[in-house]
Design an enzyme around this catalytic site. Structure first.
Site, mmCIF file in Angstrom:
data_model
loop_
_atom_site.group_PDB
_atom_site.id
_atom_site.type_symbol
_atom_site.label_atom_id
_atom_site.label_comp_id
_atom_site.label_asym_id
_atom_site.label_seq_id
_atom_site.Cartn_x
_atom_site.Cartn_y
_atom_site.Cartn_z
ATOM 1 C CG ASP A 1 2.307 -16.318 12.332
ATOM 2 O OD1 ASP A 1 1.515 -15.668 11.616
ATOM 3 O OD2 ASP A 1 2.042 -17.426 12.828
ATOM 4 C CG HIS B 1 -3.419 7.743 0.088
ATOM 5 N ND1 HIS B 1 -2.359 7.171 0.725
ATOM 6 C CD2 HIS B 1 -4.516 7.106 0.558
ATOM 7 C CE1 HIS B 1 -2.808 6.251 1.565
ATOM 8 N NE2 HIS B 1 -4.105 6.194 1.486
ATOM 9 C CE LYS C 1 -5.852 -1.777 6.142
ATOM 10 N NZ LYS C 1 -5.151 -0.868 5.233
ATOM 11 C CD GLU D 1 -2.882 1.041 2.442
ATOM 12 O OE1 GLU D 1 -3.314 -0.068 2.792
ATOM 13 O OE2 GLU D 1 -3.192 2.101 3.012
HETATM 14 C C1 MEV Z 1 -5.523 2.959 5.526
HETATM 15 O O1 MEV Z 1 -4.827 1.808 5.116
HETATM 16 C C2 MEV Z 1 -5.402 3.156 7.040
HETATM 17 C C3 MEV Z 1 -6.232 4.279 7.630
HETATM 18 O O2 MEV Z 1 -7.595 4.102 7.260
HETATM 19 C C4 MEV Z 1 -6.085 4.189 9.131
HETATM 20 C C5 MEV Z 1 -6.988 5.143 9.903
HETATM 21 O O3 MEV Z 1 -8.050 5.491 9.415
HETATM 22 O O4 MEV Z 1 -6.593 5.481 11.040
HETATM 23 C C6 MEV Z 1 -5.803 5.622 7.148
#
Ligand code: MEV
Length: 765
Positions: free
Chosen positions: A297, A395, A281, A90
């Site tokens: 792992d 991004h 995430k 990513e």
């Molecule tokens: C994208 O891979 C991760 C985010 O969505 C994490 C977040 O929202 O804190 C930017």
């Protein structure tokens, strides 16, 4: 173990993202403990898992799978400089981490606390008649159970690890998990094992197996499952960072705005599981990337992190951000991290070992601390972005910067081109190049009255004979049309050189000032042409990249000499232009063969004869039966002509007879190639080019990228493909009688740039 690389592994490498991959690898020499073998392996791509090794790791192997390996820079963790290897697909994660670490280091970086590396093994006991006494009996037998587990793993105990204790839990579960179904009792015994440097899955599983019958004997029931738990809540990392508001200021936002935005964003993730999932995430974007890069792992680490996030009964953020009394922003993460530095895929995957060396060979505890700091840094980057310009905008900016960098946008146009790319919505390399040329056209229009015509010169491509030509043998060379164009316009004050595409705009000093590089060559030329007292602007428009073995510097010299000749009506003939250009080449490269300036001047295919004993070289025009449809594929690495010529010379000096025979053979191919070109036998010419590539490979001037391109070009219809010029990088030339399209698209699909043209010059009858 200590990280003794503290002072050596300086994690700040300014403008790292703008360097070529090769230069980035080069920069690691001074910043890490990587060995020369590691750097070479990275450069040649041989650090990755081999197929036959992969075949022993899992089943039904058909290949290996690639992921980018990037470096998180600027990390200062517990006072140590750390460069973090990250394997992830990513975009923006690596840049986000490096940016966060750069801000954090201004106020001391990250600090961590890591618990002992304890992994829990679970032994399930069922069919119990008296659950409470079974539980008590097990607790009373803790020493016996722990000793039995350790007796089978004396090495782990010797290393300071091993089973440390037990816990026993009682569960009452309705059968099949169905409400109303009869309930049954079960006990689960937790064996707490300090696994030291190993992740420990195997050792804990085998300890659980080995204590099973003892447990049955003590508890009087039946042991069923015996397996580790991935809820590794005894291997906890806490990482902290403190950032003064002054360091949080960004374009359009005060430091306070940014701080309060981060706190507010985090607060939502503390109460709302939907937001917390995305929040966590993001944290795992960084944690998984280092887990993969270090051979750990990542599924286990993921599972632990999310389960831990729900330990209160409600899923929530793993981090906390708040305002300290003094107004600073404080960030904390608490996350289970059970990692290893030995065993498993760590031993089999060469990339993994390399990445541990890159990190300075941390212990498992230190590595866990780094994971924590990376998770916290990633969360900071995401929250900062979300609470300001927005993640999408960031991004896009990062992507546009990376595209502009790939398109080699000149430094002074960089920001303008990045903005224009974002505005256009088409963030592509071709678009960046078009934007550059639009801006340059505008600048040129302003800069010159545009009345002077441009004078052009050809680049060159060597079809056969490089390296051997240095030893008096022949080389077959063809022109690349319009490689460089130049013009001279009047100016007021002194001599100025403008090369918009390369971002060059400078006054040309006089020879007395001993100028270096292109300015030095120009100063020499002006003196030779008796133009030192004239004022002018010399504008140069190169259409081939620099230093890729396509004769760009000779073409530049020839086109400038021609432009001077036109502007000042000097009346130079081609012979004199060629001589002047040769002088320039000598000033730039020391001992040029003369091929480049000759092809640049005459723009014809030639058969060049390298310098004889007396130092004289010569050439003859080559009249070819039909144009040669060629594709040039560029590896993106500079051609290392000086290095490769020196390497071949060294080998020749050690074994002259052998190397003379190789040069004779190349000469034979070159002469036969000249015949084939004269006759228009392109298949024969291609075959000879392929054979020549074999000799160049034998001379060790080829590279992995060159071999890869050569192979793909041949597979897509090129009748001949070989490196052209010095090698060690640079370009490949492919002869494509059936048209260049397939080769161009195959080469571009591999991520390289390609250029198709017909080499004919004025020598086609
Ligand atoms: C994208 O891979 C991760 C985010 O969505 C994490 C977040 O929202 O804190 C930017």
């Amino acid at each position: 173990m200590t990280l003794d690389t503290a002072s050596k592994s300086r994690s700040r490498i300014p403008n790292f993202f703008k360097l070529s991959i090769r230069d980035r690898i080069d920069a690691l020499r001074a910043h890490t403990e990587l060995t020369e073998d590691d750097l070479l392996a990275l450069e040649h791509g041989t650090h990755t898992l081999r197929c036959h090794v992969a075949d022993k790791m899992i089943e039904n192997v058909v290949g290996v799978f690639g992921l980018p390996l990037g470096l998180g820079l600027n990390f200062l963790i517990d006072g140590r400089e750390v460069i973090v290897p990250l394997s992830v697909e990513e975009p923006s994660i690596v840049a986000g981490l490096s940016g966060a670490a750069r801000t954090a280091r201004l106020s001391g970086g990250f600090s961590t606390e890591v618990s002992d590396p304890i992994l829990i093994g679970q032994v399930q006991v069922v069919n119990l008649t008296d659950v409470d006494s079974a539980r008590q009996a097990l607790l009373d037998s803790e020493r016996e159970i722990v000793s039995l587990a350790n007796s089978l793993h004396p090495k782990m105990v010797a290393r300071g690890g091993g089973a440390q204790g037990i816990e026993v839990f009682h569960h009452r579960v309705p059968e099949g998990g169905q409400e109303g179904a009869p309930e049954r009792d079960m006990l689960v015994l937790h064996l707490l094992v300090d696994t030291r440097e190993a992740m420990g899955a195997n050792i804990v599983n085998s300890m659980c197996e080995s204590v099973a019958s003892l447990i049955e004997r003590i508890a009087g029931g039946r042991v069923f499952l015996r397996i580790l738990s991935n809820l590794t809540d005894r291997a906890i990392v806490r990482a902290h960072v403190r950032i003064p508001v002054a360091n949080l200021t960004m374009k359009g936002y005060s430091g306070k705005d940014v701080r309060d935005g981060i706190v507010l964003a985090n607060d939502l993730a503390l109460v709302d599981p939907y937001r917390a999932t995305t929040h966590n995430k993001g944290i795992m974007n960084g944690v998984d990337a280092i887990a993969i890069a270090t051979g750990n792992d990542f599924r286990a680490i993921e599972a632990a992190a999310h389960a831990y996030a729900a330990r209160s009964g409600r899923y929530r953020a793993l981090t906390r951000w708040y305002k300290e009394e003094n107004g600073h922003l404080k960030g904390e993460i608490e996350i289970p991290v059970k990692v290893g530095t030995v065993g498993g895929s760590l031993e089999t995957n060469p990339s993994v070992r390399l990445n541990h060396r890159l990190l300075g060979n941390p212990s498992a505890t230190q590595l866990a601390g780094i994971f924590g700091a990376v998770g916290l840094a990633q969360n900071y980057a995401a929250l900062r972005s979300l609470s300001t310009a927005g993640i999408q905008q960031n991004h896009m900016t990062l992507h546009a910067r990376s595209v502009a960098s790939t398109a080699k946008v000149p430094e002074e146009l960089f920001d303008e081109v990045v903005d224009a790319l974002i505005e256009s919505g088409e963030i592509k390399v071709w678009n960046a190049q078009e934007i550059v040329s639009r801006i340059q056209k505008k600048t040129n229009a302003v800069q010159s009255a545009d009345t002077e015509p441009r004078s052009s010169a050809s680049g060159k491509v060597i079809l056969l004979g490089e390296h051997a030509v240095v030893y008096g043998r022949s080389a077959l060379a063809a022109p690349i049309p319009l490689a460089v164009e130049s013009r001279v316009v009047d100016a007021e004050d002194g001599v100025h050189l403008v090369i918009p595409r390369w971002g060059v705009e400078q006054r040309v000093p006089t020879l007395d000032e001993h100028p270096a590089g292109a300015a030095g060559i120009l100063a020499l030329l002006l003196q030779r042409l008796d133009l030192t007292n004239r004022s002018m602007t010399i504008e140069v428009f190169p259409n081939v990249p620099r230093a890729v073995g396509l004769g760009g510097s000779a073409a530049l010299a020839v086109s400038v000499i021609r432009a001077l000749d036109v502007h000042f009506a000097i009346g130079l003939n081609d012979k004199r232009i060629n001589d002047f250009a040769f002088d320039c080449e000598r000033a730039a490269h020391g001992t040029p063969s003369g091929v480049d300036n000759t092809v640049a001047t005459y723009s014809k295919p030639i058969l060049f004869r390298g310098p004889s004993q007396s130092g004289k070289s010569s050439f003859e025009d080559l009249t070819i039966a039909k144009p040669l449809p060629l594709v040039i594929a560029m590896t993106g690495n500079e051609s290392l002509t000086a290095k490769t010529v020196a390497r071949v010379r060294q080998a020749w000096q050690c074994n002259k007879a052998l190397y003379e025979r190789v040069f004779d053979q190349i000469d034979e191919l070159t002469l036969a190639g000249a015949e084939a070109a004269r006759d228009g036998s392109l298949d024969d010419l291609g075959e000879l080019m392929n054979l020549c590539q074999g000799f160049l490979n034998a001379l060790q001037v080829s590279t992995r990228e060159i071999e890869e391109i050569v192979e793909v070009a041949r597979r897509h219809g090129a009748v001949g493909a070989k490196l052209t010029g010095g090698g060690g990088g640079g370009s490949v030339v492919a002869l494509c009688p059936d048209g260049p399209e397939q080769v161009v698209s195959a080469v571009e699909a591999m991520g390289y740039e390609a250029l198709a043209f017909e080499a004919s010059g004025s020598n086609v009858p």
